[in-house]
Design an enzyme around this catalytic site. Sequence first.
Site, PDB file in Angstrom:
ATOM      1  N   PRO A 121      47.306  20.970  48.280  1.00  0.00           N
ATOM      2  CA  PRO A 121      47.043  19.718  48.986  1.00  0.00           C
ATOM      3  C   PRO A 121      47.660  18.494  48.324  1.00  0.00           C
ATOM      4  O   PRO A 121      47.674  18.372  47.101  1.00  0.00           O
ATOM      5  CB  PRO A 121      45.521  19.617  49.000  1.00  0.00           C
ATOM      6  N   ASN A 122      48.178  17.643  49.192  1.00  0.00           N
ATOM      7  CA  ASN A 122      48.752  16.340  48.853  1.00  0.00           C
ATOM      8  C   ASN A 122      50.088  16.413  48.124  1.00  0.00           C
ATOM      9  O   ASN A 122      50.719  15.386  47.895  1.00  0.00           O
ATOM     10  CB  ASN A 122      47.764  15.478  48.065  1.00  0.00           C
ATOM     11  N   ARG A 165      53.343   9.513  46.452  1.00  0.00           N
ATOM     12  CA  ARG A 165      51.970   9.564  45.947  1.00  0.00           C
ATOM     13  C   ARG A 165      51.960   9.258  44.450  1.00  0.00           C
ATOM     14  O   ARG A 165      52.547   9.995  43.662  1.00  0.00           O
ATOM     15  CB  ARG A 165      51.387  10.957  46.175  1.00  0.00           C
ATOM     16  N   ASN A 214      50.991  25.637  42.254  1.00  0.00           N
ATOM     17  CA  ASN A 214      50.352  24.355  41.956  1.00  0.00           C
ATOM     18  C   ASN A 214      49.335  24.158  43.068  1.00  0.00           C
ATOM     19  O   ASN A 214      49.682  23.712  44.158  1.00  0.00           O
ATOM     20  CB  ASN A 214      51.364  23.211  41.908  1.00  0.00           C
ATOM     21  N   HIS A 250      40.565  22.998  40.844  1.00  0.00           N
ATOM     22  CA  HIS A 250      39.287  22.649  40.232  1.00  0.00           C
ATOM     23  C   HIS A 250      38.086  23.018  41.085  1.00  0.00           C
ATOM     24  O   HIS A 250      36.946  22.841  40.652  1.00  0.00           O
ATOM     25  CB  HIS A 250      39.262  21.142  39.937  1.00  0.00           C
ATOM     26  N   ASP A 286      39.957  34.264  43.171  1.00  0.00           N
ATOM     27  CA  ASP A 286      39.680  35.638  43.595  1.00  0.00           C
ATOM     28  C   ASP A 286      40.900  36.291  44.234  1.00  0.00           C
ATOM     29  O   ASP A 286      41.154  37.481  44.024  1.00  0.00           O
ATOM     30  CB  ASP A 286      38.506  35.668  44.577  1.00  0.00           C
ATOM     31  N   HIS A 300      51.127  22.469  36.833  1.00  0.00           N
ATOM     32  CA  HIS A 300      50.670  21.124  37.202  1.00  0.00           C
ATOM     33  C   HIS A 300      51.681  20.119  36.693  1.00  0.00           C
ATOM     34  O   HIS A 300      52.151  20.232  35.553  1.00  0.00           O
ATOM     35  CB  HIS A 300      49.289  20.825  36.626  1.00  0.00           C
ATOM     36  N   SER A 325      51.193  16.866  36.181  1.00  0.00           N
ATOM     37  CA  SER A 325      50.575  16.005  35.172  1.00  0.00           C
ATOM     38  C   SER A 325      49.805  16.860  34.161  1.00  0.00           C
ATOM     39  O   SER A 325      49.513  18.031  34.410  1.00  0.00           O
ATOM     40  CB  SER A 325      49.627  15.005  35.831  1.00  0.00           C
ATOM     41  N   ARG A 355      43.504  13.528  32.147  1.00  0.00           N
ATOM     42  CA  ARG A 355      43.035  12.794  33.324  1.00  0.00           C
ATOM     43  C   ARG A 355      41.516  12.905  33.448  1.00  0.00           C
ATOM     44  O   ARG A 355      40.843  13.214  32.482  1.00  0.00           O
ATOM     45  CB  ARG A 355      43.769  13.317  34.554  1.00  0.00           C
ATOM     46  N   ARG A 357      39.129  17.315  36.349  1.00  0.00           N
ATOM     47  CA  ARG A 357      40.409  18.028  36.379  1.00  0.00           C
ATOM     48  C   ARG A 357      40.576  18.974  35.186  1.00  0.00           C
ATOM     49  O   ARG A 357      41.561  19.685  35.105  1.00  0.00           O
ATOM     50  CB  ARG A 357      41.565  17.029  36.420  1.00  0.00           C
TER      51      ARG A 357
END
Length: 137
Positions: free
Chosen positions: A9-10, A17, A71, A77, A84, A97, A99, A104, A108
């Site tokens: 996501p994102n 972003r 990723n 998280h 699974d 990841h 970052s 952070r 996270r």
Amino acid sequence: MKLLIINGPNLNLLGKREPGIYGSQTFEDFFKTLETQFADQELVYYQSNIEGELITQIQEADGVFDGVILNAGAYTHTSIGIGDAIKAVGVPVIEVHISNTFGREEFRHQSYISPVAKGVILGFGMQGYELAIKSFL
């Protein structure tokens, strides 16, 4: 070698972003660089904001791909289901990841993927994907 890169996501918003954290390059542009750099390998890219679609991609990668670079974004998280799915398949998964998640917010610092991943690469920006590919080679 056939490798699947999955972004969660994102990550479709890379390039706009939070550029101070994620940089200013889109993943699609970066993926073209990876395809050129690793022209002898078959690289496939998939992105979804939907948890179940990520799980399906992991399941369908089994027996088709030599490795998965994942990723999972925020699902890292929260998603026991993705963890699974990784445990249920034979294809090795490298968690990536952009970052350094440990630098952070506290939430996270937890990953449901790390315990079942072949390895974890974080904090090297987009270069983490390159490092993951090299780890499979």
